[in-house]
Design a protein around this motif. Sequence first.
Motif, mmCIF file in Angstrom:
data_model
loop_
_atom_site.group_PDB
_atom_site.id
_atom_site.type_symbol
_atom_site.label_atom_id
_atom_site.label_comp_id
_atom_site.label_asym_id
_atom_site.label_seq_id
_atom_site.Cartn_x
_atom_site.Cartn_y
_atom_site.Cartn_z
ATOM 1 N N HIS A 1 0.843 -1.190 0.000
ATOM 2 C CA HIS A 1 0.000 0.000 0.000
ATOM 3 C C HIS A 1 0.885 1.250 0.000
ATOM 4 N N PHE A 2 0.657 2.128 -0.980
ATOM 5 C CA PHE A 2 1.504 3.318 -1.117
ATOM 6 C C PHE A 2 0.674 4.556 -1.394
ATOM 7 N N ARG A 3 1.249 5.699 -1.058
ATOM 8 C CA ARG A 3 0.718 7.018 -1.406
ATOM 9 C C ARG A 3 1.831 7.746 -2.144
ATOM 10 N N VAL A 4 1.488 8.345 -3.281
ATOM 11 C CA VAL A 4 2.443 9.092 -4.090
ATOM 12 C C VAL A 4 1.954 10.527 -4.223
ATOM 13 N N VAL A 5 2.829 11.464 -3.929
ATOM 14 C CA VAL A 5 2.581 12.873 -4.206
ATOM 15 C C VAL A 5 3.629 13.256 -5.237
ATOM 16 N N ILE A 6 3.171 13.680 -6.412
ATOM 17 C CA ILE A 6 4.087 13.973 -7.501
ATOM 18 C C ILE A 6 3.695 15.273 -8.185
ATOM 19 N N GLU A 7 4.702 16.086 -8.443
ATOM 20 C CA GLU A 7 4.533 17.346 -9.149
ATOM 21 C C GLU A 7 5.448 17.282 -10.364
ATOM 22 N N SER A 8 4.901 17.552 -11.545
ATOM 23 C CA SER A 8 5.691 17.449 -12.764
ATOM 24 C C SER A 8 5.175 18.412 -13.820
ATOM 25 N N ALA A 9 6.083 18.988 -14.592
ATOM 26 C CA ALA A 9 5.697 19.842 -15.712
ATOM 27 C C ALA A 9 4.901 19.045 -16.745
ATOM 28 N N ALA A 10 5.081 17.737 -16.773
ATOM 29 C CA ALA A 10 4.336 16.879 -17.704
ATOM 30 C C ALA A 10 2.835 16.928 -17.441
ATOM 31 N N PHE A 11 2.427 17.395 -16.275
ATOM 32 C CA PHE A 11 1.019 17.453 -15.912
ATOM 33 C C PHE A 11 0.354 18.779 -16.294
ATOM 34 N N ALA A 12 1.124 19.743 -16.788
ATOM 35 C CA ALA A 12 0.570 21.059 -17.135
ATOM 36 C C ALA A 12 -0.493 20.906 -18.223
#
Length: 93
Positions: free
Chosen positions: A48-59
Amino acid sequence: MTDTATGPVEQAITDRLTAALAPTLLEVQNESAAHRGHMGDDGTGESHFRVVIESAAFAGVSRVERQRMVNRALADLLVDRIHALAIVARPPA
């Protein structure tokens, strides 16, 4: 954060998301201990995992598509190594 050393699944998540999405922020939290004994707990301590990710690919990408991008990067792990994955995916502020 976890109270144990990074395991192989957690490291694989980090490596794959870094390679696929070049994040400016990436937090991978192993929440398996909170699910010990529940359905999906395989006894490895890495289910079981939680990921917080910020990326320019998501713009300019919808929330659903951002989650799909993360899921694609982790596809084979989701088949038999990860039982549950909570995702917070966003573009840089």
